[in-house]
Design a protein around this motif. Sequence first.
Motif, mmCIF file in Angstrom:
data_model
loop_
_atom_site.group_PDB
_atom_site.id
_atom_site.type_symbol
_atom_site.label_atom_id
_atom_site.label_comp_id
_atom_site.label_asym_id
_atom_site.label_seq_id
_atom_site.Cartn_x
_atom_site.Cartn_y
_atom_site.Cartn_z
ATOM 1 N N ARG A 191 3.808 -2.337 48.008
ATOM 2 C CA ARG A 191 2.748 -2.530 47.027
ATOM 3 C C ARG A 191 3.311 -3.117 45.732
ATOM 4 O O ARG A 191 2.760 -4.060 45.165
ATOM 5 N N LEU A 192 4.438 -2.545 45.258
ATOM 6 C CA LEU A 192 5.052 -3.056 44.025
ATOM 7 C C LEU A 192 5.427 -4.525 44.199
ATOM 8 O O LEU A 192 5.244 -5.337 43.288
ATOM 9 N N ASN A 193 5.922 -4.875 45.384
ATOM 10 C CA ASN A 193 6.309 -6.260 45.641
ATOM 11 C C ASN A 193 5.086 -7.170 45.708
ATOM 12 O O ASN A 193 5.100 -8.275 45.138
ATOM 13 N N THR A 194 4.022 -6.707 46.354
ATOM 14 C CA THR A 194 2.782 -7.497 46.426
ATOM 15 C C THR A 194 2.256 -7.796 45.028
ATOM 16 O O THR A 194 1.696 -8.851 44.769
ATOM 17 N N GLU A 195 2.483 -6.830 44.110
ATOM 18 C CA GLU A 195 2.062 -7.019 42.719
ATOM 19 C C GLU A 195 2.999 -7.988 41.980
ATOM 20 O O GLU A 195 2.782 -8.264 40.800
ATOM 21 N N GLY A 196 4.054 -8.434 42.644
ATOM 22 C CA GLY A 196 4.933 -9.437 42.046
ATOM 23 C C GLY A 196 6.282 -8.917 41.592
ATOM 24 O O GLY A 196 7.056 -9.657 40.987
ATOM 25 N N ARG A 197 6.579 -7.648 41.852
ATOM 26 C CA ARG A 197 7.873 -7.115 41.415
ATOM 27 C C ARG A 197 8.983 -7.545 42.364
ATOM 28 O O ARG A 197 8.795 -7.588 43.566
ATOM 29 N N THR A 198 10.131 -7.859 41.772
ATOM 30 C CA THR A 198 11.281 -8.318 42.534
ATOM 31 C C THR A 198 12.131 -7.111 42.923
ATOM 32 O O THR A 198 12.461 -6.281 42.071
ATOM 33 N N ILE A 199 12.468 -7.004 44.201
ATOM 34 C CA ILE A 199 13.202 -5.842 44.699
ATOM 35 C C ILE A 199 14.439 -6.296 45.462
ATOM 36 O O ILE A 199 14.351 -7.191 46.306
ATOM 37 N N VAL A 200 15.580 -5.683 45.141
ATOM 38 C CA VAL A 200 16.787 -5.861 45.942
ATOM 39 C C VAL A 200 17.197 -4.479 46.431
ATOM 40 O O VAL A 200 17.374 -3.562 45.633
ATOM 41 N N MET A 201 17.320 -4.342 47.725
ATOM 42 C CA MET A 201 17.512 -3.037 48.341
ATOM 43 C C MET A 201 18.675 -3.099 49.336
ATOM 44 O O MET A 201 18.683 -3.950 50.214
ATOM 45 N N ILE A 202 19.655 -2.206 49.159
ATOM 46 C CA ILE A 202 20.726 -2.076 50.149
ATOM 47 C C ILE A 202 20.239 -1.133 51.228
ATOM 48 O O ILE A 202 19.650 -0.096 50.921
ATOM 49 N N THR A 203 20.476 -1.472 52.475
ATOM 50 C CA THR A 203 20.156 -0.521 53.534
ATOM 51 C C THR A 203 21.029 -0.771 54.752
ATOM 52 O O THR A 203 21.457 -1.879 55.030
#
Length: 247
Positions: A191-203
């Motif tokens: 949801r945060l990404n759909t709103e335009g937030r940029t996310i970098v996630m290690i997994t």
Amino acid sequence: MSDRWVIVVHEAVKTYTVGSVEVQALRGVSLAVEAGDWLAVMGASGSGKTTLMNIIGCLDVPTTGHYMLDGIDVSTLDDRELAEVRNQKIGFVFQSFNLLARTTALQNVELPLVYAGLRARERRRRALAALDAVALSDRTEHVPSELSGGQQQRVAVARAIVTDPALILADEPTGNLDTVSTGDMLSLFGRLNTEGRTIVMITHEADVAAHAKRVVRLRDGLVIEDRRQGPVAGPPPQYLQPPAVRV
Ligand code: ADP
Ligand code: MG
């Protein structure tokens, strides 16, 4: 520098010297991440993920090469300047939540705003909005021990977004969560990404990385795979920004 690129890493090399031995943790990594993207960084233990995250998170600088964060060349900043950029530009989410014990959800979320120098009333307003954005409006006065793991990680996400950062940087954010809370966390990130937030996630987990829009895989300090699996999201809503004041 346009707003389009939140992260531009150019030929980053990171060398650690252990006694008389040099270890090249990064051997020339170039990576550009657009605003609105959601990137998963994968790779075996020792491949350089943490080293790259430390550089992207302004916790360390490359031995050689450059790094621009949201248009700022951070390669040359000193520790105090790096701390300021971290506070302004990045929201961190950690595997172990890293909330202050004996401190309410609301106070935990307010903390980055204390460092940013905001007044108490404005801090409270923004922290409540961030807690609302992670569906925890009914838990604002609870301390971490009164919250489930999934709820604690949502408080951590609220703390990460409360400053309206250019980047959310998450290091194994679902690593300590059960399957249900992992699902909740991934829909929240979605949801945060759909709103335009940029996310970098290690997994480490392929089924977690599957939710990201792009997957970058490291091996021995080099990018060996860079695969897009979904479109970059639109511009951010900035719903945590104060409304314009008319005079
Ligand atoms: P990952 O997070 O993918 O497991 P790291 O970035 O932690 O990988 O480590 C990459 C390489 O750099 C490894 O060989 C590791 O042993 C080495 N390394 C990482 N940090 C240090 C350090 N502070 N001192 C010496 N070597 C390090
Ligand atoms: Mg690591």
